[in-house]
Design an enzyme around this catalytic site. Structure first.
Site, PDB file in Angstrom:
ATOM      1  N   ARG A 235      26.487 -25.708  16.090  1.00  0.00           N
ATOM      2  CA  ARG A 235      27.159 -26.992  15.928  1.00  0.00           C
ATOM      3  C   ARG A 235      26.454 -28.028  16.804  1.00  0.00           C
ATOM      4  NH1 ARG A 235      29.135 -25.596  11.881  1.00  0.00           N
ATOM      5  NH2 ARG A 235      31.328 -25.346  11.365  1.00  0.00           N
ATOM      6  N   HIS A 283      22.429 -30.197   8.122  1.00  0.00           N
ATOM      7  CA  HIS A 283      23.541 -29.233   8.167  1.00  0.00           C
ATOM      8  C   HIS A 283      23.547 -28.402   6.874  1.00  0.00           C
ATOM      9  CE1 HIS A 283      27.731 -28.303   9.974  1.00  0.00           C
ATOM     10  NE2 HIS A 283      27.326 -27.286   9.219  1.00  0.00           N
TER      11      HIS A 283
HETATM   12  P1  NDP Z   1      31.481 -15.330  15.107  1.00  0.00           P
HETATM   13  O1  NDP Z   1      32.836 -15.705  15.557  1.00  0.00           O
HETATM   14  O2  NDP Z   1      31.315 -14.079  14.312  1.00  0.00           O
HETATM   15  O3  NDP Z   1      30.513 -15.195  16.383  1.00  0.00           O
HETATM   16  C1  NDP Z   1      30.530 -16.111  17.417  1.00  0.00           C
HETATM   17  C2  NDP Z   1      29.694 -15.564  18.568  1.00  0.00           C
HETATM   18  O4  NDP Z   1      29.629 -16.551  19.596  1.00  0.00           O
HETATM   19  C3  NDP Z   1      30.302 -14.296  19.204  1.00  0.00           C
HETATM   20  O5  NDP Z   1      29.286 -13.378  19.536  1.00  0.00           O
HETATM   21  C4  NDP Z   1      30.959 -14.846  20.466  1.00  0.00           C
HETATM   22  O6  NDP Z   1      31.048 -13.921  21.535  1.00  0.00           O
HETATM   23  C5  NDP Z   1      29.982 -15.948  20.823  1.00  0.00           C
HETATM   24  N1  NDP Z   1      30.606 -16.932  21.713  1.00  0.00           N
HETATM   25  C6  NDP Z   1      31.637 -17.772  21.451  1.00  0.00           C
HETATM   26  N2  NDP Z   1      31.930 -18.515  22.523  1.00  0.00           N
HETATM   27  C7  NDP Z   1      31.069 -18.150  23.483  1.00  0.00           C
HETATM   28  C8  NDP Z   1      30.867 -18.545  24.833  1.00  0.00           C
HETATM   29  N3  NDP Z   1      31.631 -19.476  25.415  1.00  0.00           N
HETATM   30  N4  NDP Z   1      29.890 -17.941  25.532  1.00  0.00           N
HETATM   31  C9  NDP Z   1      29.127 -16.981  24.971  1.00  0.00           C
HETATM   32  N5  NDP Z   1      29.247 -16.563  23.690  1.00  0.00           N
HETATM   33  C10 NDP Z   1      30.221 -17.133  22.973  1.00  0.00           C
HETATM   34  O7  NDP Z   1      30.902 -16.581  14.328  1.00  0.00           O
HETATM   35  P2  NDP Z   1      29.773 -16.590  13.185  1.00  0.00           P
HETATM   36  O8  NDP Z   1      28.616 -15.794  13.658  1.00  0.00           O
HETATM   37  O9  NDP Z   1      30.361 -16.258  11.871  1.00  0.00           O
HETATM   38  O10 NDP Z   1      29.424 -18.164  13.147  1.00  0.00           O
HETATM   39  C11 NDP Z   1      28.909 -18.809  14.287  1.00  0.00           C
HETATM   40  C12 NDP Z   1      28.885 -20.313  14.083  1.00  0.00           C
HETATM   41  O11 NDP Z   1      27.835 -20.678  13.207  1.00  0.00           O
HETATM   42  C13 NDP Z   1      30.114 -20.936  13.436  1.00  0.00           C
HETATM   43  O12 NDP Z   1      31.173 -21.078  14.347  1.00  0.00           O
HETATM   44  C14 NDP Z   1      29.571 -22.284  12.977  1.00  0.00           C
HETATM   45  O13 NDP Z   1      29.723 -23.232  14.021  1.00  0.00           O
HETATM   46  C15 NDP Z   1      28.086 -22.009  12.754  1.00  0.00           C
HETATM   47  N6  NDP Z   1      27.722 -22.112  11.329  1.00  0.00           N
HETATM   48  C16 NDP Z   1      26.826 -23.093  10.950  1.00  0.00           C
HETATM   49  C17 NDP Z   1      26.431 -23.191   9.647  1.00  0.00           C
HETATM   50  C18 NDP Z   1      25.405 -24.186   9.232  1.00  0.00           C
HETATM   51  O14 NDP Z   1      25.185 -24.371   8.032  1.00  0.00           O
HETATM   52  N7  NDP Z   1      24.720 -24.836  10.152  1.00  0.00           N
HETATM   53  C19 NDP Z   1      26.951 -22.307   8.593  1.00  0.00           C
HETATM   54  C20 NDP Z   1      27.863 -21.298   9.103  1.00  0.00           C
HETATM   55  C21 NDP Z   1      28.230 -21.230  10.421  1.00  0.00           C
HETATM   56  P3  NDP Z   1      31.930 -12.571  21.381  1.00  0.00           P
HETATM   57  O15 NDP Z   1      31.131 -11.685  20.447  1.00  0.00           O
HETATM   58  O16 NDP Z   1      31.997 -12.038  22.755  1.00  0.00           O
HETATM   59  O17 NDP Z   1      33.249 -12.979  20.796  1.00  0.00           O
HETATM   60  C1  OXD Z   2      30.173 -23.438   8.446  1.00  0.00           C
HETATM   61  C2  OXD Z   2      29.237 -24.535   8.194  1.00  0.00           C
HETATM   62  O1  OXD Z   2      30.835 -23.421   9.480  1.00  0.00           O
HETATM   63  O2  OXD Z   2      28.763 -24.686   7.043  1.00  0.00           O
HETATM   64  O3  OXD Z   2      30.254 -22.546   7.574  1.00  0.00           O
HETATM   65  O4  OXD Z   2      28.908 -25.277   9.122  1.00  0.00           O
END
Ligand code: NDP
Ligand code: OXD
Length: 320
Positions: A235, A283
């Protein structure tokens, strides 16, 4: 499975996306389920579900019968930012199609930096024929911020190409072939070991603005690519763009691929647009394809109505 009146009506509310392919998919896959648009929704107690992307603040609080909110994206910051958000379960999007698309983006950008893509494109504009030094994947450590659904899949795909891997998460993890770090205390060592840093973190109070001056100062200076590289598809709220530009100008950051931005669309006046070391995508790293995702949303609704628990629920406390 519920039919007729037991079958909850659905509010479909997306901002900034074309609604029509989603509505077509709902109509094709579940013609019996009524879809309501935002303009007709306020006060409608028969709406049990909201399927949303960046819903307008306050819209969800006006649905007295709401039982669950479905995000059409993996991230849920666009929902949790609503100050009037009702206290119902939030289901985020987890789907192979979305995961595959994100891993394609990550592999594309990592390979582009490995193979000196930004520099060759610059050389091409000046008709310069000069071969640049070329490390192989096995010489390069890709560090992935976020080892969740997307981060762990991207890591697995990069591993098949021979990259060394590191990962950072909130909780402690042990994953085959990935040097795992966690928490604030693990961040300096993670950054000190990563040649290319890929951000796949959610936007939460704990990650807001974390990719700024201090973060960049902790990044590895000497890398096989000539300097540290950042790829952010998590993000835009995680990055401080003024600090990124200063680091890129000063050579502290060699290059960046950015799919997400502090303000989207990226304002026309942003220097990121034409910085020679920056690759901008709008994005678009992993689009949500209604042809693939509507089916899984409908399946969850039907399961829920049959008494089964919702899955891929958001932890509101953690913010993702
Ligand atoms: P998940 O919830 O599966 O994974 C999130 C990861 O981030 C976990 O490993 C979590 O740790 C870690 N995390 C969260 N907060 C912290 C922190 N404060 N410090 C360290 N690690 C942290 O999410 P996804 O993998 O499914 O998606 C990740 C992000 O990708 C989404 O939230 C979205 O913002 C972004 N996204 C962007 C897209 C785009 O088109 N650009 C499309 C889809 C998603 P833990 O394993 O310990 O919980
Ligand atoms: C998502 C994105 O969160 O597209 O899936 O950003």
């Amino acid at each position: 499975m519920a039919t007729g009146p037991e079958m909850g009506r659905v509010l479909f509310a997306v901002t900034g996306w074309d609604a029509s392919p989603w509505l077509e998919a709902f109509a094709r896959l579940a013609p019996q389920r009524e879809i309501v648009r935002e303009s007709d929704a306020a006060g409608d107690a028969s709406i049990r579900y909201a399927v949303v992307w960046k819903p307008k603040a306050g819209v969800l609080s006006k649905l007295p019968g709401l039982a669950a909110i479905f995000s059409v994206g993996a991230g849920v910051d666009h929902i949790l930012s609503d100050p009037e958000l009702p206290n119902v379960p939030i289901v985020r999007m987890v789907a192979d199609d979305l995961t595959d698309r994100m891993s394609e983006y990550v592999v594309w950008q990592v390979l582009d930096h490995l193979r000196q893509g930004p520099r060759y494109r610059l050389q091409q504009t000046s008709r310069i024929w000069r071969e640049l030094s070329q490390p192989v994947a096995a010489d390069v450590t890709v560090g992935i911020l976020g080892l969740g659904v997307l981060g762990s899949d991207a890591a697995a795909k990069l591993a098949t190409m021979g990259f060394r891997l590191a990962g950072w998460s909130r909780s402690r993890k042990a994953m085959d072939g990935i040097e795992c770090f966690h928490g604030e205390r693990g961040l300096p060592d993670f950054l000190g070991t990563s040649d290319i840093v890929v951000c796949l973190l959610p936007l939460t109070p704990g990650t807001l603005g974390m990719i700024g001056h201090d973060f960049i100062a902790m990044m590895k200076r000497e890398t096989p690519l000539g300097g540290p590289v950042l790829i952010n598809a998590g993000r835009g709220g995680l990055q401080v763009e003024a600090d990124l530009l200063e680091a890129l100008d000063g050579g502290k950051l060699m290059a960046a691929s950015l799919d997400v931005f502090e303000t989207e669309p990226l304002p026309a006046g942003s220097r990121l647009w034409d910085h020679p070391a920056v690759t901008v995508t709008p994005h678009a790293a992993a689009m949500s394809d209604p042809r693939k995702l509507v089916r899984s949303i409908l399946r969850q609704m039907a399961d829920f109505e049959a008494g089964m628990p919702l899955v891929n629920l958001v932890d509101r406390e953690a913010g993702y």
